[in-house]
Design an enzyme around this catalytic site. Structure first.
Site, PDB file in Angstrom:
ATOM      1  N   LYS A   1       0.830  -1.209   0.000  1.00 41.01           N
ATOM      2  CA  LYS A   1       0.000   0.000   0.000  1.00 41.01           C
ATOM      3  C   LYS A   1       0.866   1.260   0.000  1.00 41.01           C
ATOM      4  CE  LYS A   1      -1.887  -0.945   4.024  1.00 41.01           C
ATOM      5  NZ  LYS A   1      -1.183  -2.175   4.399  1.00 41.01           N
TER       6      LYS A   1
ATOM      7  N   ARG B   1     -10.012   0.896   8.565  1.00 36.43           N
ATOM      8  CA  ARG B   1      -9.628  -0.480   8.873  1.00 36.43           C
ATOM      9  C   ARG B   1     -10.709  -1.230   9.623  1.00 36.43           C
ATOM     10  NH1 ARG B   1      -3.677   0.682   8.709  1.00 36.43           N
ATOM     11  NH2 ARG B   1      -2.676  -1.290   9.065  1.00 36.43           N
TER      12      ARG B   1
ATOM     13  N   ARG C   1      12.158  -5.054   4.931  1.00 33.16           N
ATOM     14  CA  ARG C   1      11.791  -3.637   4.698  1.00 33.16           C
ATOM     15  C   ARG C   1      12.701  -2.693   5.479  1.00 33.16           C
ATOM     16  NH1 ARG C   1       5.755  -1.722   5.484  1.00 33.16           N
ATOM     17  NH2 ARG C   1       6.043  -2.611   7.551  1.00 33.16           N
TER      18      ARG C   1
ATOM     19  N   ARG D   1      11.038  -0.786  11.240  1.00 37.98           N
ATOM     20  CA  ARG D   1       9.940  -0.440  12.134  1.00 37.98           C
ATOM     21  C   ARG D   1       9.894  -1.410  13.310  1.00 37.98           C
ATOM     22  NH1 ARG D   1       4.855   0.402   8.146  1.00 37.98           N
ATOM     23  NH2 ARG D   1       3.857  -0.742   9.847  1.00 37.98           N
TER      24      ARG D   1
ATOM     25  N   ARG E   1      -0.895  -8.738  12.888  1.00 40.11           N
ATOM     26  CA  ARG E   1      -1.498  -7.704  12.023  1.00 40.11           C
ATOM     27  C   ARG E   1      -2.289  -8.361  10.888  1.00 40.11           C
ATOM     28  NH1 ARG E   1       4.046  -5.012  11.326  1.00 40.11           N
ATOM     29  NH2 ARG E   1       3.253  -3.840   9.549  1.00 40.11           N
TER      30      ARG E   1
HETATM   31  P1  AP5 Z   1       4.917  -1.486   1.923  1.00 44.00           P
HETATM   32  O1  AP5 Z   1       4.561  -0.678   0.734  1.00 44.00           O
HETATM   33  O2  AP5 Z   1       5.621  -0.811   3.047  1.00 44.00           O
HETATM   34  O3  AP5 Z   1       3.608  -2.274   2.463  1.00 44.00           O
HETATM   35  P2  AP5 Z   1       2.344  -1.732   3.272  1.00 44.00           P
HETATM   36  O4  AP5 Z   1       1.152  -2.395   2.695  1.00 44.00           O
HETATM   37  O5  AP5 Z   1       2.346  -0.252   3.343  1.00 44.00           O
HETATM   38  O6  AP5 Z   1       2.645  -2.418   4.676  1.00 44.00           O
HETATM   39  P3  AP5 Z   1       2.528  -1.814   6.160  1.00 44.00           P
HETATM   40  O7  AP5 Z   1       3.327  -2.728   7.050  1.00 44.00           O
HETATM   41  O8  AP5 Z   1       2.852  -0.351   6.196  1.00 44.00           O
HETATM   42  O9  AP5 Z   1       1.008  -2.023   6.412  1.00 44.00           O
HETATM   43  P4  AP5 Z   1       0.285  -1.994   7.763  1.00 44.00           P
HETATM   44  O10 AP5 Z   1      -1.103  -1.810   7.331  1.00 44.00           O
HETATM   45  O11 AP5 Z   1       0.572  -3.189   8.628  1.00 44.00           O
HETATM   46  O12 AP5 Z   1       0.975  -0.787   8.543  1.00 44.00           O
HETATM   47  P5  AP5 Z   1       0.538   0.733   8.805  1.00 44.00           P
HETATM   48  O13 AP5 Z   1       1.742   1.547   8.847  1.00 44.00           O
HETATM   49  O14 AP5 Z   1      -0.553   1.114   7.907  1.00 44.00           O
HETATM   50  O15 AP5 Z   1       5.764  -2.745   1.395  1.00 44.00           O
HETATM   51  C1  AP5 Z   1       6.312  -3.681   2.313  1.00 44.00           C
HETATM   52  C2  AP5 Z   1       7.690  -4.143   1.821  1.00 44.00           C
HETATM   53  O16 AP5 Z   1       7.536  -4.868   0.607  1.00 44.00           O
HETATM   54  C3  AP5 Z   1       8.659  -2.978   1.505  1.00 44.00           C
HETATM   55  O17 AP5 Z   1       9.935  -3.378   1.877  1.00 44.00           O
HETATM   56  C4  AP5 Z   1       8.555  -2.820  -0.027  1.00 44.00           C
HETATM   57  O18 AP5 Z   1       9.758  -2.329  -0.590  1.00 44.00           O
HETATM   58  C5  AP5 Z   1       8.238  -4.227  -0.478  1.00 44.00           C
HETATM   59  N1  AP5 Z   1       7.332  -4.287  -1.625  1.00 44.00           N
HETATM   60  C6  AP5 Z   1       6.260  -3.477  -1.888  1.00 44.00           C
HETATM   61  N2  AP5 Z   1       5.632  -3.873  -3.021  1.00 44.00           N
HETATM   62  C7  AP5 Z   1       6.316  -4.943  -3.477  1.00 44.00           C
HETATM   63  C8  AP5 Z   1       6.151  -5.806  -4.610  1.00 44.00           C
HETATM   64  N3  AP5 Z   1       5.145  -5.641  -5.485  1.00 44.00           N
HETATM   65  N4  AP5 Z   1       7.031  -6.822  -4.768  1.00 44.00           N
HETATM   66  C9  AP5 Z   1       8.059  -7.013  -3.878  1.00 44.00           C
HETATM   67  N5  AP5 Z   1       8.263  -6.232  -2.800  1.00 44.00           N
HETATM   68  C10 AP5 Z   1       7.397  -5.212  -2.600  1.00 44.00           C
HETATM   69  O19 AP5 Z   1      -0.061   0.616  10.269  1.00 44.00           O
HETATM   70  C11 AP5 Z   1       0.792   0.306  11.356  1.00 44.00           C
HETATM   71  C12 AP5 Z   1       0.023   0.310  12.659  1.00 44.00           C
HETATM   72  O20 AP5 Z   1      -0.569   1.610  12.881  1.00 44.00           O
HETATM   73  C13 AP5 Z   1      -1.177  -0.666  12.743  1.00 44.00           C
HETATM   74  O21 AP5 Z   1      -0.756  -1.958  13.103  1.00 44.00           O
HETATM   75  C14 AP5 Z   1      -2.023   0.021  13.819  1.00 44.00           C
HETATM   76  O22 AP5 Z   1      -1.475  -0.186  15.090  1.00 44.00           O
HETATM   77  C15 AP5 Z   1      -1.859   1.491  13.486  1.00 44.00           C
HETATM   78  N6  AP5 Z   1      -2.861   1.981  12.523  1.00 44.00           N
HETATM   79  C16 AP5 Z   1      -2.611   2.495  11.280  1.00 44.00           C
HETATM   80  N7  AP5 Z   1      -3.748   2.831  10.663  1.00 44.00           N
HETATM   81  C17 AP5 Z   1      -4.746   2.530  11.540  1.00 44.00           C
HETATM   82  C18 AP5 Z   1      -6.147   2.615  11.473  1.00 44.00           C
HETATM   83  N8  AP5 Z   1      -6.771   3.085  10.373  1.00 44.00           N
HETATM   84  N9  AP5 Z   1      -6.864   2.186  12.543  1.00 44.00           N
HETATM   85  C19 AP5 Z   1      -6.270   1.727  13.655  1.00 44.00           C
HETATM   86  N10 AP5 Z   1      -4.939   1.597  13.776  1.00 44.00           N
HETATM   87  C20 AP5 Z   1      -4.176   1.991  12.736  1.00 44.00           C
HETATM   88 MG    MG Z   2       2.459   1.159   4.875  1.00 44.98          MG
END
Ligand code: AP5
Ligand code: MG
Length: 223
Positions: free
Chosen positions: A15, A91, A130, A163, A174
């Site tokens: 994402k 979410r 990552r 992270r 997650r």
């Molecule tokens: P990346 O693009 O970083 O993936 P991502 O989907 O953004 O993964 P996240 O870990 O950020 O998602 P998340 O939803 O768990 O975390 P968030 O920060 O939103 O890609 C991942 C890796 O793969 C990278 O190394 C990249 O280079 C590689 N990659 C990408 N595409 C690729 C491809 N096609 N092929 C190969 N490699 C690839 O949330 C974190 C925390 O915040 C949550 O756990 C929660 O505690 C809180 N939070 C955030 N939003 C909310 C909400 N709305 N409600 C409640 N709590 C929330």
């Molecule tokens: Mg992300």
């Protein structure tokens, strides 16, 4: 009306990677709730102190807190001119219903929901490698998208970090929460949902999303 996109997908589904590139390419505003929350922890703001325990254990931050910060962010005027990508929000069903209310108040709407489809094994592989820029949040992967210099960001030269929630145990948690709380939103958004195979290369996914969003823009301009 400018495009309003929601990115749904498990941890590591790509994402953030796609949202960073698309917002740059199409001039959309990227709103990543994860980035905003992590930034508040780094700056030790009252929000940061409140949410630290949730983020570091991989649990969801309470709906009310996240809705408050998204409401504030969406009121930024540039969003009504440029359009937005919501990366990692909503979410839960409660967040989706809250978002509907906020958007009505500011006369914006969701035009497309992208679902990034991926399995648990692949997300574990991605999260383990990552690296994130501590300055500009640019996302790298040691194998799939390596920086030129292993420890430094190509763009702003700040150091690259891992992270705290990027451990296998927390990714499994997650993933479980995603399936239980977030996947049901696919039913909420129904015909707005476009699914992408998130195991394709970043370039293939990017090109597919650009063409889908441009087609949407055509629809808006003709409307
Ligand atoms: P990346 O693009 O970083 O993936 P991502 O989907 O953004 O993964 P996240 O870990 O950020 O998602 P998340 O939803 O768990 O975390 P968030 O920060 O939103 O890609 C991942 C890796 O793969 C990278 O190394 C990249 O280079 C590689 N990659 C990408 N595409 C690729 C491809 N096609 N092929 C190969 N490699 C690839 O949330 C974190 C925390 O915040 C949550 O756990 C929660 O505690 C809180 N939070 C955030 N939003 C909310 C909400 N709305 N409600 C409640 N709590 C929330
Ligand atoms: Mg992300």
């Amino acid at each position: 009306m400018p495009p309003g996109l929601i990115f749904l997908g498990a941890a590591g589904s790509g994402k953030g990677t796609q949202a960073q590139q698309l917002s740059e390419h199409l001039g959309l505003v990227q709103l990543s709730t994860g980035d905003i929350l992590r930034d508040s922890i780094r700056r030790q703001t009252p929000l940061g102190l409140e949410v630290k325990k949730y983020i570091e254990t991989g649990e969801l931050v309470p709906d009310e807190t996240v809705l408050g910060l998204v409401k504030e962010a969406l009121q930024d005027n540039s969003i009504s001119d440029k359009g937005f990508i919501l990366d990692g929000f909503p979410r839960t069903l409660e967040q989706a219903v809250g978002l509907d209310t906020i958007l009505k108040q500011i006369d914006l709407q969701v035009s497309m929901v992208i679902e990034f489809q991926i399995g648990l094994d692949e997300t574990i592989k991605r999260i383990g490698g990552r690296r994130i820029c501590s300055g500009c949040n640019k996302i790298y992967h040691v194998e799939f998208n390596p920086p030129s210099n292993a420890s430094v960001c190509d763009i702003c030269s700040s150091s690259l970090i891992q992270r705290k929630d990027d451990t296998e145990e927390k990714v499994r948690r997650r993933f479980e929460i995603y399936q239980a709380e977030t996947e049901p939103l696919i039913t909420h958004y129904q015909s707005l949902v476009h699914s992408v195979d998130a195991t394709r290369t970043p370039k293939e996914i990017f090109e597919k999303l650009v063409s889908q969003i441009e087609a949407l823009n055509g629809i808006h301009q003709n409307a």
